[in-house]
Design an enzyme around this catalytic site. Structure first.
Site, PDB file in Angstrom:
ATOM      1  N   ASP A  34       0.810  -1.222   0.000  1.00 48.18           N
ATOM      2  CA  ASP A  34       0.000   0.000   0.000  1.00 48.18           C
ATOM      3  C   ASP A  34       0.844   1.274   0.000  1.00 48.18           C
ATOM      4  O   ASP A  34       0.331   2.382   0.099  1.00 48.18           O
ATOM      5  CB  ASP A  34      -0.950   0.010   1.212  1.00 48.18           C
ATOM      6  CG  ASP A  34      -0.190  -0.062   2.534  1.00 48.18           C
ATOM      7  OD1 ASP A  34       1.070  -0.065   2.511  1.00 48.18           O
ATOM      8  OD2 ASP A  34      -0.838  -0.104   3.598  1.00 48.18           O
ATOM      9  N   GLU A  36       3.145   2.128   2.255  1.00 49.68           N
ATOM     10  CA  GLU A  36       3.704   2.497   3.555  1.00 49.68           C
ATOM     11  C   GLU A  36       5.141   1.997   3.669  1.00 49.68           C
ATOM     12  O   GLU A  36       5.495   0.962   3.106  1.00 49.68           O
ATOM     13  CB  GLU A  36       2.846   1.913   4.685  1.00 49.68           C
ATOM     14  CG  GLU A  36       1.508   2.628   4.802  1.00 49.68           C
ATOM     15  CD  GLU A  36       0.637   2.066   5.915  1.00 49.68           C
ATOM     16  OE1 GLU A  36       1.031   1.086   6.577  1.00 49.68           O
ATOM     17  OE2 GLU A  36      -0.460   2.621   6.107  1.00 49.68           O
ATOM     18  N   ARG A  86      12.289  26.678   9.013  1.00 55.14           N
ATOM     19  CA  ARG A  86      12.167  28.122   8.764  1.00 55.14           C
ATOM     20  C   ARG A  86      10.775  28.683   9.047  1.00 55.14           C
ATOM     21  O   ARG A  86      10.596  29.881   9.146  1.00 55.14           O
ATOM     22  CB  ARG A  86      12.640  28.458   7.346  1.00 55.14           C
ATOM     23  CG  ARG A  86      14.177  28.463   7.314  1.00 55.14           C
ATOM     24  CD  ARG A  86      14.738  28.940   6.025  1.00 55.14           C
ATOM     25  NE  ARG A  86      14.395  28.048   4.939  1.00 55.14           N
ATOM     26  CZ  ARG A  86      14.472  28.371   3.663  1.00 55.14           C
ATOM     27  NH1 ARG A  86      14.849  29.584   3.319  1.00 55.14           N
ATOM     28  NH2 ARG A  86      14.168  27.505   2.732  1.00 55.14           N
ATOM     29  N   HIS A 119      18.686  27.676  10.889  1.00 50.68           N
ATOM     30  CA  HIS A 119      18.446  29.077  10.563  1.00 50.68           C
ATOM     31  C   HIS A 119      18.221  29.931  11.813  1.00 50.68           C
ATOM     32  O   HIS A 119      18.793  31.011  11.947  1.00 50.68           O
ATOM     33  CB  HIS A 119      17.252  29.186   9.613  1.00 50.68           C
ATOM     34  CG  HIS A 119      17.059  30.579   9.132  1.00 50.68           C
ATOM     35  ND1 HIS A 119      18.014  31.221   8.372  1.00 50.68           N
ATOM     36  CD2 HIS A 119      16.060  31.457   9.329  1.00 50.68           C
ATOM     37  CE1 HIS A 119      17.596  32.441   8.118  1.00 50.68           C
ATOM     38  NE2 HIS A 119      16.422  32.613   8.693  1.00 50.68           N
ATOM     39  N   ASP A 158      23.573  39.439   4.498  1.00 49.91           N
ATOM     40  CA  ASP A 158      22.919  40.482   5.297  1.00 49.91           C
ATOM     41  C   ASP A 158      23.640  40.629   6.633  1.00 49.91           C
ATOM     42  O   ASP A 158      24.499  39.812   6.994  1.00 49.91           O
ATOM     43  CB  ASP A 158      21.422  40.155   5.508  1.00 49.91           C
ATOM     44  CG  ASP A 158      21.223  38.762   6.066  1.00 49.91           C
ATOM     45  OD1 ASP A 158      21.929  38.411   7.031  1.00 49.91           O
ATOM     46  OD2 ASP A 158      20.372  38.007   5.532  1.00 49.91           O
ATOM     47  N   LYS A 181      21.690  46.007   1.543  1.00 55.46           N
ATOM     48  CA  LYS A 181      20.722  46.127   0.438  1.00 55.46           C
ATOM     49  C   LYS A 181      20.053  47.495   0.511  1.00 55.46           C
ATOM     50  O   LYS A 181      19.564  47.897   1.569  1.00 55.46           O
ATOM     51  CB  LYS A 181      19.667  45.026   0.605  1.00 55.46           C
ATOM     52  CG  LYS A 181      18.964  44.657  -0.687  1.00 55.46           C
ATOM     53  CD  LYS A 181      17.815  43.721  -0.427  1.00 55.46           C
ATOM     54  CE  LYS A 181      18.160  42.266  -0.615  1.00 55.46           C
ATOM     55  NZ  LYS A 181      17.023  41.357  -0.495  1.00 55.46           N
ATOM     56  N   ARG A 183      17.051  49.803  -1.302  1.00 55.14           N
ATOM     57  CA  ARG A 183      15.948  49.801  -2.273  1.00 55.14           C
ATOM     58  C   ARG A 183      15.970  51.129  -3.028  1.00 55.14           C
ATOM     59  O   ARG A 183      15.886  52.203  -2.433  1.00 55.14           O
ATOM     60  CB  ARG A 183      14.607  49.577  -1.553  1.00 55.14           C
ATOM     61  CG  ARG A 183      13.452  49.400  -2.508  1.00 55.14           C
ATOM     62  CD  ARG A 183      12.303  48.646  -1.906  1.00 55.14           C
ATOM     63  NE  ARG A 183      12.554  47.224  -1.695  1.00 55.14           N
ATOM     64  CZ  ARG A 183      12.582  46.311  -2.661  1.00 55.14           C
ATOM     65  NH1 ARG A 183      12.386  46.661  -3.930  1.00 55.14           N
ATOM     66  NH2 ARG A 183      12.801  45.045  -2.387  1.00 55.14           N
ATOM     67  N   ASP A 207      26.715  31.685   3.474  1.00 57.72           N
ATOM     68  CA  ASP A 207      25.382  31.775   4.075  1.00 57.72           C
ATOM     69  C   ASP A 207      25.024  30.424   4.696  1.00 57.72           C
ATOM     70  O   ASP A 207      25.639  29.406   4.366  1.00 57.72           O
ATOM     71  CB  ASP A 207      24.350  32.138   2.986  1.00 57.72           C
ATOM     72  CG  ASP A 207      23.136  32.856   3.566  1.00 57.72           C
ATOM     73  OD1 ASP A 207      23.019  32.955   4.805  1.00 57.72           O
ATOM     74  OD2 ASP A 207      22.289  33.305   2.765  1.00 57.72           O
TER      75      ASP A 207
HETATM   76  C1  R5P Z   1      17.898  34.087   5.165  1.00 59.08           C
HETATM   77  O1  R5P Z   1      17.878  34.742   6.203  1.00 59.08           O
HETATM   78  C2  R5P Z   1      18.807  32.924   4.957  1.00 59.08           C
HETATM   79  O2  R5P Z   1      19.960  33.014   5.725  1.00 59.08           O
HETATM   80  C3  R5P Z   1      19.182  32.816   3.499  1.00 59.08           C
HETATM   81  O3  R5P Z   1      19.901  33.990   3.135  1.00 59.08           O
HETATM   82  C4  R5P Z   1      17.987  32.674   2.610  1.00 59.08           C
HETATM   83  O4  R5P Z   1      17.150  31.671   3.087  1.00 59.08           O
HETATM   84  C5  R5P Z   1      18.431  32.366   1.200  1.00 59.08           C
HETATM   85  O5  R5P Z   1      17.287  32.240   0.423  1.00 59.08           O
HETATM   86  P1  R5P Z   1      17.368  32.240  -1.155  1.00 59.08           P
HETATM   87  O6  R5P Z   1      18.447  31.310  -1.572  1.00 59.08           O
HETATM   88  O7  R5P Z   1      16.000  31.779  -1.583  1.00 59.08           O
HETATM   89  O8  R5P Z   1      17.639  33.638  -1.595  1.00 59.08           O
END
Ligand code: R5P
Length: 281
Positions: A34, A36, A86, A119, A158, A181, A183, A207
């Site tokens: 099934d 499983e 996340r 994260h 970041d 960053k 804008r 990252d």
């Molecule tokens: C965000 O705070 C995480 O540290 C990563 O920078 C983020 O999840 C990366 O996401 P993506 O690859 O979709 O830009």
């Protein structure tokens, strides 16, 4: 002590066992008619180490079954990449805190849990046993050393991740910074290192996770516009969702590397030594 694994974490599990100087136990995986899942651990010991990144629903189920099959043993659960981590809060009414749901489900039967560069470490509070997050920043640093670059500039995407960049950079005494960053309009953003110039530098963006690759790809093209000599990417968890790897290739990255917390062709450094060290402790 024996190390067991789910199917998607075989390489990391065997490397971890080698670092620990112990054996992996064979686990037979099969399916009932099934659909499983069935599994059987062929060789148990008093102490069992389960190594499994929960990369998909099938694997989550395998971990739950493995933990149950280890009944009566002392179990260390290693979740190198913890899926669902996340969604760590309710962003809208009616949503689950998925990280909490996972932590609760995966605590049953484990005496201790290790995650790798999760994260948000506050997720660890949801486990019902002792839980610790490990960082493999030193392994990324060692990998960068093998590139033989004279004076790389280590960048986090970041400000929040700058400590991670700092930990990587400390391996070689390299410069580090975070990308800022700005804008410019509704659809336009620009990114540049906050304190140092990218011009003429070999930049490495580090990252915890490369998810869709969007952040890294944008950063890479911006750094090239600013005259960077080369741009490389190194992330702990290489998810590469929605064509993320292609996106990074198209952004002209000279190297795309991730660890074996998620086993991919991009897995160029390993979490095994740091996991083994923690288990031994
Ligand atoms: C965000 O705070 C995480 O540290 C990563 O920078 C983020 O999840 C990366 O996401 P993506 O690859 O979709 O830009």
């Amino acid at each position: 002590m024996k190390v067991i694994y789910t199917e998607k974490s075989q390489l990391l599990a065997s490397k971890t066992a080698r670092c620990l100087g112990c054996k992996t136990s064979e686990v037979k995986y099969n399916k009932f008619p099934d659909g499983e899942q069935y599994l059987r651990i062929m060789d148990s010991d008093d102490e069992m180490v389960v190594v499994s990144s929960t990369v998909d629903a099938e694997t989550v189920m395998q971990v739950i079954l493995l933990l149950d099959a280890c009944e009566g043993r002392d179990v260390t659960l290693v979740l190198p990449y913890m899926g669902y981590a996340r969604q760590d809060k309710k962003f809208n009414e009616g949503e689950p805190i998925s990280a909490r749901a996972m932590a609760k489900a995966l605590s049953e039967g484990a005496s201790r849990v290790f995650t790798v560069n999760i994260h948000d470490p506050s997720v660890l509070n949801h486990f019902r046993c002792r839980a610790e997050n490990l960082s493999i920043a030193p392994e990324i640093g060692k990998y960068i050393k093998t590139m033989g670059l004279e004076s790389p500039l280590i960048l986090s995407p970041d400000e929040g991740a700058e400590n991670f960049a700092k930990a990587v950079a400390s391996v070689g005494g390299w410069d580090f910074d975070h990308l800022n960053k700005t804008r410019l309009s509704g659809s336009e953003v620009t990114m540049a290192p906050k304190h140092l110039a990218a011009d003429g530098r070999d930049c490495i963006i580090v990252d915890d996770i490369i998810a869709t690759g969007g952040s890294m790809a944008l950063a890479a093209s911006m750094l090239k516009e600013q005259g960077a000599n080369s741009v490389r990417a190194a992330g702990v968890h290489g998810v590469f969702a929605s064509g993320g790897y292609i996106k990074l290739m198209q952004a002209g990255l000279a190297d795309i590397a991730s660890s074996d917390t998620i086993e991919k062709a991009s897995s160029k450094f390993s979490a095994s030594e740091i996991i083994a060290e923690a288990v031994r402790r």
